[in-house]
Motif scaffolding. Structure first.
Motif, PDB file in Angstrom:
ATOM      1  N   LYS A   2       0.829  -1.203   0.000  1.00 45.02           N
ATOM      2  CA  LYS A   2       0.000   0.000   0.000  1.00 45.02           C
ATOM      3  C   LYS A   2       0.865   1.255   0.000  1.00 45.02           C
ATOM      4  O   LYS A   2       0.607   2.201  -0.740  1.00 45.02           O
ATOM      5  CB  LYS A   2      -0.923   0.020   1.220  1.00 45.02           C
ATOM      6  N   VAL A   3       1.907   1.248   0.836  1.00 46.98           N
ATOM      7  CA  VAL A   3       2.807   2.402   0.907  1.00 46.98           C
ATOM      8  C   VAL A   3       3.505   2.589  -0.443  1.00 46.98           C
ATOM      9  O   VAL A   3       3.640   3.711  -0.947  1.00 46.98           O
ATOM     10  CB  VAL A   3       3.836   2.227   2.046  1.00 46.98           C
ATOM     11  N   SER A   4       3.950   1.482  -1.021  1.00 47.82           N
ATOM     12  CA  SER A   4       4.622   1.554  -2.318  1.00 47.82           C
ATOM     13  C   SER A   4       3.693   2.115  -3.385  1.00 47.82           C
ATOM     14  O   SER A   4       4.091   2.980  -4.177  1.00 47.82           O
ATOM     15  CB  SER A   4       5.111   0.161  -2.711  1.00 47.82           C
ATOM     16  N   ASN A   5       2.442   1.643  -3.404  1.00 43.49           N
ATOM     17  CA  ASN A   5       1.476   2.162  -4.372  1.00 43.49           C
ATOM     18  C   ASN A   5       1.220   3.643  -4.146  1.00 43.49           C
ATOM     19  O   ASN A   5       1.126   4.417  -5.095  1.00 43.49           O
ATOM     20  CB  ASN A   5       0.165   1.375  -4.294  1.00 43.49           C
ATOM     21  N   SER A   6       1.100   4.032  -2.877  1.00 46.57           N
ATOM     22  CA  SER A   6       0.878   5.443  -2.563  1.00 46.57           C
ATOM     23  C   SER A   6       2.060   6.286  -3.031  1.00 46.57           C
ATOM     24  O   SER A   6       1.884   7.372  -3.586  1.00 46.57           O
ATOM     25  CB  SER A   6       0.669   5.638  -1.062  1.00 46.57           C
ATOM     26  N   LEU A   7       3.268   5.784  -2.815  1.00 46.46           N
ATOM     27  CA  LEU A   7       4.457   6.515  -3.263  1.00 46.46           C
ATOM     28  C   LEU A   7       4.482   6.636  -4.782  1.00 46.46           C
ATOM     29  O   LEU A   7       4.860   7.685  -5.324  1.00 46.46           O
ATOM     30  CB  LEU A   7       5.733   5.817  -2.768  1.00 46.46           C
ATOM     31  N   ASP A   8       4.075   5.573  -5.471  1.00 44.48           N
ATOM     32  CA  ASP A   8       4.025   5.636  -6.933  1.00 44.48           C
ATOM     33  C   ASP A   8       3.029   6.699  -7.390  1.00 44.48           C
ATOM     34  O   ASP A   8       3.301   7.453  -8.326  1.00 44.48           O
ATOM     35  CB  ASP A   8       3.642   4.270  -7.514  1.00 44.48           C
ATOM     36  N   ILE A   9       1.874   6.745  -6.720  1.00 36.89           N
ATOM     37  CA  ILE A   9       0.865   7.747  -7.069  1.00 36.89           C
ATOM     38  C   ILE A   9       1.406   9.152  -6.811  1.00 36.89           C
ATOM     39  O   ILE A   9       1.221  10.062  -7.625  1.00 36.89           O
ATOM     40  CB  ILE A   9      -0.442   7.493  -6.281  1.00 36.89           C
ATOM     41  N   LYS A  44       4.582  10.053  -6.779  1.00 37.41           N
ATOM     42  CA  LYS A  44       5.606  10.339  -7.792  1.00 37.41           C
ATOM     43  C   LYS A  44       4.958  10.736  -9.112  1.00 37.41           C
ATOM     44  O   LYS A  44       5.418  11.665  -9.780  1.00 37.41           O
ATOM     45  CB  LYS A  44       6.502   9.116  -7.997  1.00 37.41           C
ATOM     46  N   GLU A  45       3.901  10.022  -9.490  1.00 36.36           N
ATOM     47  CA  GLU A  45       3.205  10.340 -10.734  1.00 36.36           C
ATOM     48  C   GLU A  45       2.601  11.737 -10.652  1.00 36.36           C
ATOM     49  O   GLU A  45       2.699  12.525 -11.595  1.00 36.36           O
ATOM     50  CB  GLU A  45       2.106   9.309 -10.987  1.00 36.36           C
ATOM     51  N   GLY A  46       2.003  12.046  -9.504  1.00 33.10           N
ATOM     52  CA  GLY A  46       1.432  13.378  -9.307  1.00 33.10           C
ATOM     53  C   GLY A  46       2.494  14.459  -9.378  1.00 33.10           C
ATOM     54  O   GLY A  46       2.280  15.538  -9.955  1.00 33.10           O
ATOM     55  N   GLN A  47       3.665  14.177  -8.798  1.00 34.01           N
ATOM     56  CA  GLN A  47       4.758  15.150  -8.847  1.00 34.01           C
ATOM     57  C   GLN A  47       5.232  15.359 -10.279  1.00 34.01           C
ATOM     58  O   GLN A  47       5.511  16.485 -10.693  1.00 34.01           O
ATOM     59  CB  GLN A  47       5.920  14.689  -7.973  1.00 34.01           C
ATOM     60  N   SER A  48       5.307  14.269 -11.035  1.00 34.82           N
ATOM     61  CA  SER A  48       5.722  14.393 -12.434  1.00 34.82           C
ATOM     62  C   SER A  48       4.730  15.241 -13.208  1.00 34.82           C
ATOM     63  O   SER A  48       5.120  16.128 -13.989  1.00 34.82           O
ATOM     64  CB  SER A  48       5.831  13.014 -13.082  1.00 34.82           C
ATOM     65  N   GLU A  49       3.436  14.967 -12.998  1.00 38.72           N
ATOM     66  CA  GLU A  49       2.415  15.762 -13.674  1.00 38.72           C
ATOM     67  C   GLU A  49       2.498  17.224 -13.246  1.00 38.72           C
ATOM     68  O   GLU A  49       2.362  18.129 -14.067  1.00 38.72           O
ATOM     69  CB  GLU A  49       1.030  15.199 -13.372  1.00 38.72           C
ATOM     70  N   GLN A  50       2.740  17.452 -11.963  1.00 39.41           N
ATOM     71  CA  GLN A  50       2.848  18.825 -11.466  1.00 39.41           C
ATOM     72  C   GLN A  50       4.054  19.526 -12.082  1.00 39.41           C
ATOM     73  O   GLN A  50       3.992  20.710 -12.413  1.00 39.41           O
ATOM     74  CB  GLN A  50       2.956  18.826  -9.933  1.00 39.41           C
ATOM     75  N   LYS A  51       5.157  18.786 -12.245  1.00 49.07           N
ATOM     76  CA  LYS A  51       6.341  19.378 -12.885  1.00 49.07           C
ATOM     77  C   LYS A  51       6.021  19.793 -14.312  1.00 49.07           C
ATOM     78  O   LYS A  51       6.427  20.865 -14.756  1.00 49.07           O
ATOM     79  CB  LYS A  51       7.502  18.380 -12.871  1.00 49.07           C
ATOM     80  N   VAL A  52       5.288  18.935 -15.033  1.00 54.62           N
ATOM     81  CA  VAL A  52       4.920  19.268 -16.412  1.00 54.62           C
ATOM     82  C   VAL A  52       4.039  20.513 -16.428  1.00 54.62           C
ATOM     83  O   VAL A  52       4.254  21.431 -17.233  1.00 54.62           O
ATOM     84  CB  VAL A  52       4.201  18.063 -17.080  1.00 54.62           C
ATOM     85  N   VAL A  53       3.062  20.555 -15.532  1.00 56.17           N
ATOM     86  CA  VAL A  53       2.169  21.720 -15.462  1.00 56.17           C
ATOM     87  C   VAL A  53       2.974  22.973 -15.117  1.00 56.17           C
ATOM     88  O   VAL A  53       2.775  24.034 -15.724  1.00 56.17           O
ATOM     89  CB  VAL A  53       1.041  21.481 -14.421  1.00 56.17           C
ATOM     90  N   ASN A  54       3.887  22.852 -14.159  1.00 59.21           N
ATOM     91  CA  ASN A  54       4.713  24.000 -13.781  1.00 59.21           C
ATOM     92  C   ASN A  54       5.560  24.477 -14.951  1.00 59.21           C
ATOM     93  O   ASN A  54       5.727  25.688 -15.156  1.00 59.21           O
ATOM     94  CB  ASN A  54       5.598  23.646 -12.586  1.00 59.21           C
ATOM     95  N   LYS A  55       6.116  23.533 -15.728  1.00 57.48           N
ATOM     96  CA  LYS A  55       6.914  23.932 -16.900  1.00 57.48           C
ATOM     97  C   LYS A  55       6.047  24.658 -17.911  1.00 57.48           C
ATOM     98  O   LYS A  55       6.459  25.666 -18.482  1.00 57.48           O
ATOM     99  CB  LYS A  55       7.560  22.701 -17.543  1.00 57.48           C
TER     100      LYS A  55
END
Length: 136
Positions: A61-68, A70-81
């Motif tokens: 569960k923790v691993s899945n949450s971390l993956d989510i 990380k994915e959210g952070q990646s999307e946020q980085k794209v939006v920020n760019k």
């Protein structure tokens, strides 16, 4: 003496019987203890397995949450760019518009000077000609 030997033999026999009986009892107790120990170890193994499964599920569960995350952070980085690029373009457009306005003002000032420079002598000449016509 024979009576004594008979008694001694009876006592020895009785002692052997008691000894065998005690050994049998001890062996039974030993088996029971072995069974109890085996039961305890089985219970401990089950608890360990249960805890391991629980920890594995929690870890997953923790691993899945971390993956989510990380994915959210990646999307946020794209939006920020994208936002950064949009702001840069907007700032560039504002800078270009400001530069164009400044150039336009300079051109208008220059045109006014040309108009004034051409119009004043022409009007002055026209006024002098009109005055000469009426006076002269």
């Amino acid at each position: 003496m024979q009576n004594f030997d008979t008694r001694l033999t009876n006592v020895e026999t009785e002692l052997k019987r008691i000894k065998d009986s005690e050994i049998t009892d001890l062996r039974n107790q030993d088996r029971q203890l072995d069974n109890k120990i085996e039961d305890y170890f089985n219970r401990i193994d089950k608890k360990i397995d249960s805890n391991f499964q629980s920890q594995k599920q929690s870890s997953d569960k923790v691993s899945n949450s971390l993956d989510i995350v990380k994915e959210g952070q990646s999307e946020q980085k794209v939006v920020n760019k994208e936002i950064t690029l949009t702001l840069e373009r907007f700032n560039d457009e504002l800078t270009t518009q400001k530069r164009e306005r400044d150039e336009s003002r300079k051109e208008m000032k220059s045109q006014r000077r040309w108009v004034i420079g051409i119009a004043v002598p022409l009007i002055g000449s026209f006024v002098i000609a009109v005055i000469q016509m009426f006076v002269g």
